[in-house]
Scaffold this motif. Structure first.
Motif, PDB file in Angstrom:
ATOM      1  N   MET A   1       0.831  -1.205   0.000  1.00 59.77           N
ATOM      2  CA  MET A   1       0.000   0.000   0.000  1.00 59.77           C
ATOM      3  C   MET A   1       0.862   1.251   0.000  1.00 59.77           C
ATOM      4  SD  MET A   1      -3.112   1.311   2.443  1.00 59.77           S
ATOM      5  CE  MET A   1      -4.098  -0.126   2.322  1.00 59.77           C
ATOM      6  N   ARG A   2       2.133   1.134   0.294  1.00 63.79           N
ATOM      7  CA  ARG A   2       2.985   2.316   0.288  1.00 63.79           C
ATOM      8  C   ARG A   2       3.216   2.846  -1.121  1.00 63.79           C
ATOM      9  NH1 ARG A   2       6.146   2.860   5.446  1.00 63.79           N
ATOM     10  NH2 ARG A   2       7.878   3.800   4.359  1.00 63.79           N
ATOM     11  N   ASP A   3       2.814   2.073  -2.132  1.00 65.82           N
ATOM     12  CA  ASP A   3       2.871   2.554  -3.508  1.00 65.82           C
ATOM     13  C   ASP A   3       2.009   3.820  -3.596  1.00 65.82           C
ATOM     14  OD1 ASP A   3       2.002   2.892  -6.333  1.00 65.82           O
ATOM     15  OD2 ASP A   3       3.154   1.051  -6.639  1.00 65.82           O
ATOM     16  N   PRO A   4       2.565   4.926  -4.101  1.00 65.70           N
ATOM     17  CA  PRO A   4       1.797   6.175  -4.121  1.00 65.70           C
ATOM     18  C   PRO A   4       0.504   6.082  -4.925  1.00 65.70           C
ATOM     19  CG  PRO A   4       3.857   6.387  -5.359  1.00 65.70           C
ATOM     20  CD  PRO A   4       3.923   5.101  -4.608  1.00 65.70           C
ATOM     21  N   ARG A   5       0.457   5.187  -5.907  1.00 62.26           N
ATOM     22  CA  ARG A   5      -0.774   5.034  -6.699  1.00 62.26           C
ATOM     23  C   ARG A   5      -1.900   4.459  -5.855  1.00 62.26           C
ATOM     24  NH1 ARG A   5       1.990   1.470 -11.308  1.00 62.26           N
ATOM     25  NH2 ARG A   5       2.710   0.529  -9.360  1.00 62.26           N
ATOM     26  N   VAL A   6      -1.546   3.703  -4.830  1.00 65.36           N
ATOM     27  CA  VAL A   6      -2.540   3.129  -3.925  1.00 65.36           C
ATOM     28  C   VAL A   6      -2.771   4.065  -2.746  1.00 65.36           C
ATOM     29  CG1 VAL A   6      -3.095   1.151  -2.463  1.00 65.36           C
ATOM     30  CG2 VAL A   6      -1.896   0.794  -4.637  1.00 65.36           C
ATOM     31  N   MET A   7      -1.692   4.624  -2.215  1.00 67.34           N
ATOM     32  CA  MET A   7      -1.785   5.468  -1.028  1.00 67.34           C
ATOM     33  C   MET A   7      -2.666   6.693  -1.249  1.00 67.34           C
ATOM     34  SD  MET A   7      -0.961   5.607   2.134  1.00 67.34           S
ATOM     35  CE  MET A   7       0.412   4.497   2.383  1.00 67.34           C
ATOM     36  N   VAL A   8      -2.764   7.152  -2.489  1.00 68.32           N
ATOM     37  CA  VAL A   8      -3.578   8.336  -2.753  1.00 68.32           C
ATOM     38  C   VAL A   8      -5.049   8.079  -2.430  1.00 68.32           C
ATOM     39  CG1 VAL A   8      -4.113   7.845  -5.198  1.00 68.32           C
ATOM     40  CG2 VAL A   8      -3.905  10.220  -4.420  1.00 68.32           C
ATOM     41  N   GLY A   9      -5.462   6.811  -2.416  1.00 66.56           N
ATOM     42  CA  GLY A   9      -6.842   6.485  -2.087  1.00 66.56           C
ATOM     43  C   GLY A   9      -7.115   6.387  -0.597  1.00 66.56           C
ATOM     44  N   VAL A  10      -6.074   6.447   0.231  1.00 65.64           N
ATOM     45  CA  VAL A  10      -6.249   6.370   1.686  1.00 65.64           C
ATOM     46  C   VAL A  10      -6.661   7.742   2.197  1.00 65.64           C
ATOM     47  CG1 VAL A  10      -5.085   5.929   3.881  1.00 65.64           C
ATOM     48  CG2 VAL A  10      -4.519   4.556   1.861  1.00 65.64           C
ATOM     49  N   PRO A  11      -7.703   7.825   3.014  1.00 61.41           N
ATOM     50  CA  PRO A  11      -8.096   9.134   3.578  1.00 61.41           C
ATOM     51  C   PRO A  11      -6.912   9.803   4.270  1.00 61.41           C
ATOM     52  CG  PRO A  11      -9.747   7.461   4.081  1.00 61.41           C
ATOM     53  CD  PRO A  11      -8.583   6.735   3.479  1.00 61.41           C
ATOM     54  N   GLN A  12      -6.784  11.083   4.082  1.00 62.14           N
ATOM     55  CA  GLN A  12      -5.634  11.833   4.605  1.00 62.14           C
ATOM     56  C   GLN A  12      -5.360  11.571   6.083  1.00 62.14           C
ATOM     57  OE1 GLN A  12      -3.538  13.791   2.710  1.00 62.14           O
ATOM     58  NE2 GLN A  12      -2.271  13.996   4.528  1.00 62.14           N
ATOM     59  N   PRO A  13      -6.379  11.536   6.947  1.00 63.29           N
ATOM     60  CA  PRO A  13      -6.083  11.312   8.373  1.00 63.29           C
ATOM     61  C   PRO A  13      -5.477   9.940   8.679  1.00 63.29           C
ATOM     62  CG  PRO A  13      -8.296  12.224   8.084  1.00 63.29           C
ATOM     63  CD  PRO A  13      -7.806  11.839   6.718  1.00 63.29           C
ATOM     64  N   ARG A  14      -5.630   8.973   7.767  1.00 63.92           N
ATOM     65  CA  ARG A  14      -5.125   7.617   8.008  1.00 63.92           C
ATOM     66  C   ARG A  14      -3.826   7.324   7.262  1.00 63.92           C
ATOM     67  NH1 ARG A  14      -5.668   4.519  11.716  1.00 63.92           N
ATOM     68  NH2 ARG A  14      -6.040   2.572  10.598  1.00 63.92           N
ATOM     69  N   ARG A  15      -3.345   8.255   6.459  1.00 60.66           N
ATOM     70  CA  ARG A  15      -2.188   7.955   5.611  1.00 60.66           C
ATOM     71  C   ARG A  15      -0.925   7.644   6.398  1.00 60.66           C
ATOM     72  NH1 ARG A  15      -2.819  12.082   0.476  1.00 60.66           N
ATOM     73  NH2 ARG A  15      -4.760  11.129  -0.277  1.00 60.66           N
ATOM     74  N   ALA A  16      -0.648   8.414   7.417  1.00 64.84           N
ATOM     75  CA  ALA A  16       0.582   8.173   8.184  1.00 64.84           C
ATOM     76  C   ALA A  16       0.522   6.801   8.861  1.00 64.84           C
ATOM     77  CB  ALA A  16       0.789   9.278   9.214  1.00 64.84           C
ATOM     78  N   ALA A  17      -0.628   6.452   9.423  1.00 64.40           N
ATOM     79  CA  ALA A  17      -0.764   5.154  10.083  1.00 64.40           C
ATOM     80  C   ALA A  17      -0.636   4.016   9.078  1.00 64.40           C
ATOM     81  CB  ALA A  17      -2.109   5.069  10.804  1.00 64.40           C
ATOM     82  N   MET A  18      -1.257   4.168   7.899  1.00 64.67           N
ATOM     83  CA  MET A  18      -1.168   3.119   6.891  1.00 64.67           C
ATOM     84  C   MET A  18       0.252   2.994   6.333  1.00 64.67           C
ATOM     85  SD  MET A  18      -4.032   1.552   6.780  1.00 64.67           S
ATOM     86  CE  MET A  18      -3.998   1.815   8.560  1.00 64.67           C
ATOM     87  N   ALA A  19       0.918   4.131   6.172  1.00 64.79           N
ATOM     88  CA  ALA A  19       2.307   4.093   5.687  1.00 64.79           C
ATOM     89  C   ALA A  19       3.193   3.361   6.692  1.00 64.79           C
ATOM     90  CB  ALA A  19       2.827   5.499   5.439  1.00 64.79           C
ATOM     91  N   ALA A  20       2.990   3.605   7.977  1.00 67.09           N
ATOM     92  CA  ALA A  20       3.791   2.934   9.003  1.00 67.09           C
ATOM     93  C   ALA A  20       3.470   1.442   9.044  1.00 67.09           C
ATOM     94  CB  ALA A  20       3.536   3.574  10.363  1.00 67.09           C
ATOM     95  N   LEU A  21       2.186   1.099   8.986  1.00 73.02           N
ATOM     96  CA  LEU A  21       1.785  -0.308   9.027  1.00 73.02           C
ATOM     97  C   LEU A  21       2.370  -1.087   7.851  1.00 73.02           C
ATOM     98  CD1 LEU A  21       0.019  -2.679  10.037  1.00 73.02           C
ATOM     99  CD2 LEU A  21      -1.831  -1.739   8.627  1.00 73.02           C
TER     100      LEU A  21
END
Length: 199
Positions: A1-21
């Motif tokens: 999910m750290r691929d920017p093409r996928v990460m752009v679909g993550v809601p902004q408030p959850r991006r840092a948590a998803m990037a870390a996970l």
């Protein structure tokens, strides 16, 4: 999910948590790929299991100087569940049969999707493709890819509003459909289409 093409679909408030996970998932995956001796791999995984426990119970006690730990501390402090991802990685490390590899792959994917605000059951194809990328022997990888190719496709409804996980499932299906051979241009177009239109 750290691929920017996928990460752009993550809601902004959850991006840092998803990037870390997903950074943790990537670290565990690299650990498995690099492990030549299971015992050494288990020692490294035990350290990450300890870190997951500290993140959940006493995040201020985490050692300093490890950027990924700092990311996890900032976004997952006080939350449990990361240890289950480590346990699934260890099960993959120690698996010595097709059934065990299949179960460990699906467990890793299921825990990762569940921690990513999704449904663990929808991670089956992604987990199997992940497992195929981890195992060393080509016949074992091909069997996991075959399982992924033949597994039933979750519907879009199974992902709800979580479009990034839908993208990952369909991406995994495309890789499995080509028996692990990568078609980067086609994969990029697939991600773009799903990202824009959800199908």
């Amino acid at each position: 999910m750290r691929d920017p093409r996928v990460m752009v679909g993550v809601p902004q408030p959850r991006r840092a948590a998803m990037a870390a996970l997903w950074g943790l998932a990537a670290r565990l995956t690299k650990l498995l790929i690099d492990a030549r001796e299971p015992l050494i791999g288990q020692i490294k995984l035990a350290w990450w299991r300890d870190m997951a426990a500290i993140i959940a119970s006493d995040p201020d006690a985490l050692p300093k100087g490890e950027p990924l730990l700092a990311e996890l501390q900032a976004t997952w402090a006080g939350q449990g569940g990361l240890d289950a991802l480590v346990d699934a990685a260890e099960a993959m490390l120690l698996a010595d049969s097709d059934d065990e590899r299949r179960a460990a792959s699906q467990s890793f994917g299921g825990h990762l999707f569940a921690l990513s605000d999704g449904d663990a059951a929808s991670a089956k194809r992604w987990g199997l493709v992940w497992g195929a990328g981890v195992v060393e022997a080509e016949p074992e990888a091909r069997r996991l890819l075959g399982d992924a190719k033949n597994s039933s496709a979750p519907s879009r409804r199974d992902f709800g509003a979580n479009r990034p996980l839908l993208m990952l499932d369909r991406w995994a299906a495309a890789i499995a459909g080509h028996d692990g051979e990568r078609h980067l241009r086609g994969e990029g177009l697939l991600l773009l289409r799903i990202g824009l239109f959800g199908r």
